[in-house]
Motif scaffolding. Sequence first.
Motif, short mmCIF file in Angstrom:
data_model
loop_
_atom_site.label_atom_id
_atom_site.label_comp_id
_atom_site.label_asym_id
_atom_site.label_seq_id
_atom_site.Cartn_x
_atom_site.Cartn_y
_atom_site.Cartn_z
N SER A 322 0.88 -1.17 0.00
CA SER A 322 0.00 0.00 0.00
C SER A 322 0.92 1.23 0.00
O SER A 322 1.76 1.38 0.89
N VAL A 323 0.78 2.07 -1.01
CA VAL A 323 1.69 3.21 -1.20
C VAL A 323 0.90 4.51 -1.07
O VAL A 323 -0.20 4.63 -1.62
N ALA A 324 1.46 5.46 -0.35
CA ALA A 324 0.85 6.80 -0.28
C ALA A 324 1.79 7.77 -0.97
O ALA A 324 2.98 7.83 -0.63
N LEU A 325 1.26 8.50 -1.95
CA LEU A 325 2.08 9.49 -2.66
C LEU A 325 1.60 10.89 -2.29
O LEU A 325 0.42 11.20 -2.38
N MET A 326 2.52 11.73 -1.86
CA MET A 326 2.20 13.13 -1.53
C MET A 326 2.83 14.02 -2.59
O MET A 326 4.05 13.96 -2.79
N ALA A 327 2.03 14.81 -3.27
CA ALA A 327 2.56 15.75 -4.27
C ALA A 327 2.35 17.16 -3.75
O ALA A 327 1.22 17.59 -3.57
N ASP A 328 3.43 17.86 -3.49
CA ASP A 328 3.35 19.19 -2.88
C ASP A 328 4.19 20.15 -3.71
O ASP A 328 5.39 20.17 -3.58
N SER A 329 3.64 20.94 -4.62
CA SER A 329 2.24 21.07 -4.87
C SER A 329 1.99 21.05 -6.38
O SER A 329 2.85 21.48 -7.14
N THR A 330 0.80 20.58 -6.78
CA THR A 330 0.50 20.46 -8.20
C THR A 330 0.33 21.84 -8.87
O THR A 330 0.42 21.95 -10.07
N SER A 331 0.11 22.88 -8.06
CA SER A 331 0.01 24.23 -8.64
C SER A 331 1.33 24.65 -9.28
O SER A 331 1.37 25.25 -10.34
N ARG A 332 2.45 24.33 -8.59
CA ARG A 332 3.76 24.70 -9.12
C ARG A 332 4.06 23.88 -10.38
O ARG A 332 4.72 24.34 -11.29
N TRP A 333 3.53 22.65 -10.41
CA TRP A 333 3.70 21.81 -11.60
C TRP A 333 2.93 22.42 -12.77
O TRP A 333 3.42 22.47 -13.89
N ALA A 334 1.70 22.90 -12.47
CA ALA A 334 0.88 23.53 -13.52
C ALA A 334 1.53 24.81 -14.02
O ALA A 334 1.46 25.14 -15.20
N GLU A 335 2.22 25.53 -13.12
CA GLU A 335 2.94 26.76 -13.54
C GLU A 335 4.07 26.40 -14.50
O GLU A 335 4.34 27.14 -15.45
N ALA A 336 4.73 25.27 -14.26
CA ALA A 336 5.79 24.82 -15.17
C ALA A 336 5.20 24.49 -16.54
O ALA A 336 5.77 24.85 -17.58
N LEU A 337 4.01 23.83 -16.54
CA LEU A 337 3.31 23.54 -17.81
C LEU A 337 3.02 24.83 -18.55
O LEU A 337 3.20 24.93 -19.76
N ARG A 338 2.55 25.84 -17.79
CA ARG A 338 2.17 27.12 -18.40
C ARG A 338 3.38 27.80 -19.01
O ARG A 338 3.31 28.35 -20.11
N GLU A 339 4.51 27.75 -18.30
CA GLU A 339 5.71 28.42 -18.82
C GLU A 339 6.19 27.75 -20.10
O GLU A 339 6.52 28.41 -21.09
N MET A 340 6.21 26.39 -20.10
CA MET A 340 6.67 25.69 -21.31
C MET A 340 5.69 25.91 -22.46
O MET A 340 6.10 26.08 -23.61
N SER A 341 4.40 25.94 -22.15
CA SER A 341 3.38 26.16 -23.18
C SER A 341 3.55 27.54 -23.81
O SER A 341 3.43 27.71 -25.03
N GLY A 342 3.84 28.52 -22.97
CA GLY A 342 4.05 29.88 -23.48
C GLY A 342 5.25 29.97 -24.40
O GLY A 342 5.22 30.63 -25.44
N ARG A 343 6.32 29.27 -24.04
CA ARG A 343 7.54 29.30 -24.88
C ARG A 343 7.32 28.55 -26.20
O ARG A 343 7.97 28.85 -27.19
N LEU A 344 6.40 27.56 -26.16
CA LEU A 344 6.08 26.84 -27.41
C LEU A 344 5.11 27.64 -28.28
O LEU A 344 4.73 27.21 -29.36
N GLU A 345 4.66 28.80 -27.77
CA GLU A 345 3.72 29.70 -28.47
C GLU A 345 2.39 29.01 -28.75
O GLU A 345 1.78 29.21 -29.80
N GLU A 346 1.95 28.17 -27.77
CA GLU A 346 0.64 27.52 -27.92
C GLU A 346 -0.45 28.52 -27.52
O GLU A 346 -0.21 29.45 -26.76
N MET A 347 -1.65 28.27 -28.05
CA MET A 347 -2.78 29.13 -27.71
C MET A 347 -3.12 28.96 -26.22
O MET A 347 -3.40 27.84 -25.79
#
Length: 588
Positions: A322-347
């Motif tokens: 039985s495994v417990a995974l703690m992700a702290d925090s997914t907001s910072r992960w989403a910010e990384a997605l946003r930054e890479m998306s912006g550099r790729l010039e995605e809509m």
Amino acid sequence: MSKGIIKKVAGPLVIAEGMRDANMFDVVRVSNQRLIGEIIEMHGDEASIQVYEETSGLGPGEPVESTEAPLSVELGPGLITSIYDGIQRPLDDIMKVCGTNLKRGVEVPSLKRNLKWNFVPTVKAGDHVENGDIIGTVQETIVVNHKIMVPYGMSGTVKEIKAGEFTVEDVVAVITTEQGDKELTMMQKWPVRRGRPYLKKLPPEMPLVTGQRVVDTFFPIAKGGVAAVPGPFGSGKTVIQHQLAKWAEADIVVYIGCGERGNEMTDVLNEFPELKDPKTGQSLMERTVLIANTSDMPVAAREASIYTGITIAEYFRDMGYSVALMADSTSRWAEALREMSGRLEEMPGEEGYPAYLGSRLAQFYERAGHVISLGKDKREGALSVIGAVSPPGGDISEPVSQATLRIVKVFWGLDSSLAYKRHFPAINWLTSYSLYLDNMEKWFNEKVAPDWMTGRQKMMSLLQDEAELEEIVKMVGMDALSAGDRLKMEAARSIREDFLHQNSFHEVDTYSSLKKQYLLMKLVVAYYEQGVDALEKGANIQDLVKLDVREKIGRFKYVLEENLDEEYKAVLEQLAKEISNITGKEDF
């Protein structure tokens, strides 16, 4: 091997040309410094690469080389107690190579190649094995017995099996398959963006007991379930995750510090080795894998850290843990997605986040579950995921919180006003919810007490009534309430201060067993119900408020496990006696 040259550099995004033969998600080595990167977009012979290291000083014309393999993690003995960065580079080994500051282009194997492990075979020559079958075990730590499994996609007859001390690269078995003889080592690789396969997913009918009263009684999470902990800064997200890592009924804990402040990760790294595991008496690190990806590390590696962590967690789930995974925090992960998306010039989508934010979050959370693993022995394993969300300004109407809430079934809404009042855990009982309750009702009623859910419902009703009465009190004062409503307010205060408030630094109160939670619930409800009877018999509300036994009810949470039944009886008897005294006084 596909080789190209750099055409353009934009922060962590590098565009290389001449990469026609490369594939999406291939890992590449960028420039002569051999920085590690991953292809995230292809246009003709141009590849967009997110680089997991600092790119300053790179320029056009430098070489790029594809490894022709996706970003993968090494799985085998040596994972437990390790501290990795977002792409599974061991930070302790990197420190030996280049000191306390990470240097670029450092190539260190994820699993230590010089350590020898004692391999104990569980099959013999001539046995037929399939993917997922256990061929041997390694006692990795005092707590964790690491099971060596046949890699996915392989089945055949054991031709040779060894026993003794080996490194993760040494051959421990030879299997005769239809494609010829295959050598097996104790290590296997797995691409991080692909979920590990299993035989069957089971329904979430059993709780992951955490020892935190507000969680277990009011908003329980199922084994193999998913929960989100959104809350503003300072409301205690990290504290709750530490408590769950310490006390949840999980064999293995994987803690991902994704874009967290460096000092918070330092606290985790200092605390976990010193914390005593309540189940074994050993250090908590003996069953923990830490992924430290602080906010000053390159953004692209933050995006990868979530996948690295969940792949390692799935590997231990496949062993039947039985495994417990703690992700702290997914907001910072989403910010990384946003930054890479912006550099790729995605809509851009809402608030600048990429349009695929929701589907990426779903892909992550859907990898949780209570499953039957591959293999003849049909092991049961569970992977529960608890993700913290840090919405800017505590506003959970923002895209990351909303996309998360559409996926998860448990919402522990943290409230900074409760945190300021020193009420911990600062989970708001009026806004939080658990959609697993109906599935787990049978388990609680059978394993703990037949009236568990009834008691929970009574307490929830009192808290909701209190919230409505608070509005009246604010307008016209407490004196305007009837005696029955005053009693409701007092009973709700008992629930808040005695039941929901839990001191994580108190050696007894930090963990509350289900039995203790049930008995404390019974005492609080008994005070209210006997109080209602007393009022009907003409008792004075002031006398009910000032009962001495209320102090005993409040202190019940500090009672040791072995004294629970005795103390419960004593408090119940004192309650009945004091109530009969005041009703008798009024009658007289």
